[in-house]
Motif scaffolding. Structure first.
Motif, mmCIF file in Angstrom:
data_model
loop_
_atom_site.group_PDB
_atom_site.id
_atom_site.type_symbol
_atom_site.label_atom_id
_atom_site.label_comp_id
_atom_site.label_asym_id
_atom_site.label_seq_id
_atom_site.Cartn_x
_atom_site.Cartn_y
_atom_site.Cartn_z
ATOM 1 N N ARG A 298 -19.555 107.704 6.897
ATOM 2 C CA ARG A 298 -19.719 106.973 5.644
ATOM 3 C C ARG A 298 -21.147 107.170 5.166
ATOM 4 O O ARG A 298 -22.093 107.000 5.939
ATOM 5 N N SER A 299 -21.315 107.461 3.906
ATOM 6 C CA SER A 299 -22.641 107.673 3.342
ATOM 7 C C SER A 299 -23.347 106.335 3.113
ATOM 8 O O SER A 299 -22.727 105.258 3.144
ATOM 9 N N GLU B 286 -24.450 105.309 0.267
ATOM 10 C CA GLU B 286 -23.922 104.717 -0.964
ATOM 11 C C GLU B 286 -22.579 104.041 -0.743
ATOM 12 O O GLU B 286 -22.306 102.982 -1.322
ATOM 13 N N ARG B 287 -21.749 104.625 0.100
ATOM 14 C CA ARG B 287 -20.454 103.983 0.363
ATOM 15 C C ARG B 287 -20.655 102.683 1.139
ATOM 16 O O ARG B 287 -20.005 101.670 0.847
ATOM 17 N N GLN B 288 -21.556 102.712 2.119
ATOM 18 C CA GLN B 288 -21.822 101.491 2.876
ATOM 19 C C GLN B 288 -22.455 100.426 1.981
ATOM 20 O O GLN B 288 -22.173 99.239 2.127
ATOM 21 N N SER C 166 -21.864 100.048 -1.205
ATOM 22 C CA SER C 166 -20.788 99.486 -2.019
ATOM 23 C C SER C 166 -19.996 98.438 -1.248
ATOM 24 O O SER C 166 -19.673 97.368 -1.779
#
Length: 236
Positions: A62-63, A65-67, A69
């Protein structure tokens, strides 16, 4: 099984923080693993098949940015937040510090998630999941009488010979028990060493994370209780 040879120069702070994906191999399922994890993972998958288990990845890389979000949606109440007993928390009634601590039970801070590294995988056995049942990734599924108890027993006996361990095998007062979360230790250890408190603090200061003031005020405690506080021993 021999551990992969490690070139320490290949581990960067950007990779540790989830801000780079140049250390990853993308799988046909559109999930990604660290280059050095693909072979031991596939080897373990093939060995598990001999015991009637279809090891399947539910989540891997998970990047940042995804984390971020995920974190922000939990902080604002858009996503559910649960305690260690799987009870829903009415997060809107908590102050910012209590919100932060509640979310950390199951969700890492962006920049501090082990999933940034491509070394950590949430797994299940797809052939053990009953028809018309959705995967929950809850502890009861992996415990006695749960769908994946056979998987838990197999992993406890075999995972370490492929280099994997369970960072959240036990309740150590931080992250809740996650029997589905395995980590490839030969590589993960180097990213864990890269991730320092000053690096994480500076990264979060520059982010648009919800609850920033409360996070930064409590970051030394968070770092010790929820980030470095893992199970180091083989789970079994």
């Amino acid at each position: 099984m021999k551990n992969s040879k490690v070139n320490l120069n290949q581990y960067s702070s950007c990779q540790a923080l989830g801000k780079s994906d140049n250390h990853l191999t993308w799988l046909p399922t559109n999930l990604a693993l660290h280059h050095s994890v693909v072979e031991p993972w596939n080897t373990m998958v093939n060995h598990a098949k001999k015991s009637g288990l279809e090891l399947t990845i539910a989540s891997s890389y998970r990047s940042f940015e995804r984390q971020l979000s995920i974190w922000n949606r939990k902080f604002t109440g858009e996503l559910a937040v649960r305690n260690k007993h799987n009870d829903l928390i009415e997060i809107q009634h908590l102050n910012d510090t209590d919100k932060v601590m509640a979310i950390l039970t199951f969700s890492a801070l962006p920049g501090a998630s082990r999933h940034h590294w491509g070394t950590d995988i949430d797994i299940y056995a797809s052939n053990l999941l009953p028809d018309k049942h959705a995967l929950q990734l809850e502890p009861w599924e992996y415990q006695a009488q749960g769908y994946f108890y056979k998987l838990s027993l197999w992993l406890a006996k075999n995972a370490d010979q492929f280099g994997f361990f369970f960072p959240y095998a036990h309740d150590q007062g931080g992250v809740a028990i996650e029997p589905w979360h395995i980590s490839y230790k030969p590589i993960a250890q180097h990213y864990q060493d890269q991730l320092t408190l000053p690096l994480l603090s500076q990264t979060l200061k520059l982010s648009n994370i919800e609850g920033k003031a409360a996070i930064l005020a409590n970051l030394p405690i968070i770092f010790e209780q929820y980030i470095t506080n893992i199970n180091e021993e083989h789970y079994g």
